[in-house]
Design a protein around this motif. Structure first.
Motif, PDB file in Angstrom:
ATOM      1  N   UNK A 119       0.812  -1.207   0.000  1.00  0.00           N
ATOM      2  CA  UNK A 119       0.000   0.000   0.000  1.00  0.00           C
ATOM      3  C   UNK A 119       0.845   1.255   0.000  1.00  0.00           C
ATOM      4  N   UNK A 120       0.180   2.363  -0.349  1.00  0.00           N
ATOM      5  CA  UNK A 120       0.782   3.695  -0.251  1.00  0.00           C
ATOM      6  C   UNK A 120      -0.313   4.657   0.174  1.00  0.00           C
ATOM      7  N   UNK A 121      -0.019   5.443   1.189  1.00  0.00           N
ATOM      8  CA  UNK A 121      -0.970   6.437   1.678  1.00  0.00           C
ATOM      9  C   UNK A 121      -1.001   7.597   0.690  1.00  0.00           C
ATOM     10  N   UNK A 122      -2.186   7.944   0.210  1.00  0.00           N
ATOM     11  CA  UNK A 122      -2.317   9.021  -0.769  1.00  0.00           C
ATOM     12  C   UNK A 122      -1.967  10.386  -0.180  1.00  0.00           C
ATOM     13  N   UNK A 123      -2.234  10.586   1.105  1.00  0.00           N
ATOM     14  CA  UNK A 123      -1.985  11.888   1.713  1.00  0.00           C
ATOM     15  C   UNK A 123      -0.512  12.131   1.986  1.00  0.00           C
ATOM     16  N   UNK A 124       0.160  11.154   2.590  1.00  0.00           N
ATOM     17  CA  UNK A 124       1.549  11.360   3.007  1.00  0.00           C
ATOM     18  C   UNK A 124       2.569  10.682   2.094  1.00  0.00           C
ATOM     19  N   UNK A 125       2.130   9.736   1.288  1.00  0.00           N
ATOM     20  CA  UNK A 125       3.058   8.993   0.432  1.00  0.00           C
ATOM     21  C   UNK A 125       3.757   7.858   1.158  1.00  0.00           C
ATOM     22  N   UNK A 126       3.440   7.649   2.435  1.00  0.00           N
ATOM     23  CA  UNK A 126       4.059   6.587   3.233  1.00  0.00           C
ATOM     24  C   UNK A 126       3.673   5.209   2.684  1.00  0.00           C
ATOM     25  N   UNK A 127       4.646   4.305   2.714  1.00  0.00           N
ATOM     26  CA  UNK A 127       4.371   2.921   2.315  1.00  0.00           C
ATOM     27  C   UNK A 127       4.429   1.980   3.516  1.00  0.00           C
TER      28      UNK A 127
END
Length: 164
Positions: free
Chosen positions: A116-124
């Motif tokens: 996954x990748x968080x759309x808001x922060x770009x964190x994986x």
């Protein structure tokens, strides 16, 4: 024992039926049963054109029967195979998991693990057990946002369902 063309059909039936063990689509099983029935017709002494015609008829009857009647009995209820990535998961809530062999963070959609990748922060990398909302796929990466309490209607407080 003399070799008979019916034996050839029986060997083909066996190979197709064994091949079904690797696919699970019930197509090879239908073809295997059709080949076995063709072996029975061949034992009656029909020529090759009649054998091929009977194989085509048996296949035409058994293939839809196996796909529409037998295959659903082997699929778990509630799982829509073949729909992953078409958008039906959009808005569903998932809990993050960590894969054992490489510690990658992801979610399971229809039984398959997706990074996954968080759309808001770009964190994986997110902590295991974090509730996220699936938005879309980008290749084989699930793009998600962190769960906000307003994402679930008040009557669905403790459930992980689609957004209202």
């Amino acid at each position: 024992m003399d070799w008979n063309p019916a034996y050839t059909w029986l060997v083909l039936a066996l190979l197709l039926s064994l091949g079904e063990l690797t696919s699970g689509a019930m197509v090879l099983l239908a073809l295997g049963i059709a080949a076995a029935l063709t072996a029975a017709v061949t034992a009656l002494g029909l020529t090759l054109p009649w054998q091929l015609l009977s194989m085509a008829i048996f296949t035409g009857v058994l293939l839809p029967l196996c796909i529409m009647v037998i295959r659903p009995r082997f699929s778990p209820r509630g799982v829509a195979y073949g729909t992953t990535g078409t958008g039906v998961e959009k808005g569903n809530h998932y809990t993050t998991l960590q894969r054992d062999f490489d510690n990658a963070t992801g979610i399971k959609v229809n039984g398959d693990f997706y990074r996954l990748r968080d759309l808001d922060s770009g964190e994986t990398e997110l902590p295991t057990g974090t509730t996220v909302v699936f938005r879309r796929f980008e290749g084989t990466t699930a793009l998600v946002t962190l769960h906000q309490p307003s994402d679930i209607a008040p009557q669905d407080d403790n459930s992980l369902r689609k957004e209202p």
